[in-house]
Write a protein that holds these residues in place. Sequence first.
Motif: not given
Length: 401
Positions: A259, A276, A280
Amino acid sequence: MDTARGAAQAERSVNQVACLRFLADVDEARTIGVISEATELSRPTVRAVLDDLVGVGLVEVIDPATAGPGRPARAFRFAREVGLVAGVDLGPRGARAIICDLSGRRAGYAEVEPRGQADLALIPRALDAAAAGELDLGRLRAVGLALPGVVETDGRLRASLAIPDLVGLPVAELLTKDLGKPVVVDNDIRLAGLAEQREGAGRGYSDVVYLQIGRRLSVSIVLDGSIRQGSHRLAGELGAQRGMRWTRNARRGQLVWSSRPTSAQVLSAAAAGDAEAQAEIEDFCAQIAARIATVLLVVDPEVVVVRGGAAKDTGALLRPLEAAVQRELVFDERPAFVASVLGREAVVLGAAGNAFDQCGSDIYGVHGCPSPWARITHDITHDITHDITDDITHDVEGIAK
């Protein structure tokens, strides 16, 4: 006779330490009467101890004011400026150095970049930069050095991917000869963990696991207040296990993110609410949780200190990491996960503190004088928003370093 002499010398050393500690803490001149009351030593004992300390240059006599009736009492102060102790953190992207006086107060600090490959020549450069033309490096009494890799007991660098040109060199011996002062060398992450245990987020705990997440993931262990080295200096070197990968996409121990380019950027985005990046981070924590849980079950520490980026972003890592590790554990008794306090300076502060720890007799000329860890870390700023992104140290671990 020898036993009696030894006991007398031991008692004198204890008394010297008591007087030095008091004068170092107050940082002002005090009379024999005040020192006697504070240390609970008799006036004759204090007078004899101060005479000794004045003789070796550690204590200075302050001339009393002559105004007023009677004879003013002499005062004594700790001559903290007569000696210097340095810590240096050397890595592939440069070096940082801190210089302290004998009380542990910061007298100089600098960071320097390499002109080519990082080598031992960076160390005197960093010390000169920290001295800034104002400190006399001839007053250096000891130097602590932090290196990324496996460091032998004698200060030889056994293995390091970060600074391979120095592997096999007797670093401590070479620098001691070059600087003319005792030099003690240890692993960077271990020294960071020691500093956090002494005066950082792990203060007050004897057993601490230090976890650093940056370009790489690194672990160090402090047990009973001392760095756990192991019989082969490999304790905590998880990167030395063949085929061990912290995450699916790790490359030779290097963490790879999707990301954002760096861990600090991923954490910053996650802290700002980026879905996002948060996903992660949670996936990353789930992947490393089993390894961390294994370390915790073997060591059973009181606290886990985590450094993972800017202080303001640490919560984005701590919460999912602690939750993921807890899912791996059966028992309810688990250590707390806390954020690093010393941040990017933990390594160099640890190097300076280690020099005081290992070379105290050479530094003070007095046996048993405690290291001034609280003073060494006193000036650290807690606003480390630039933490890992411009960190010239290492975030490295074990053979994978």
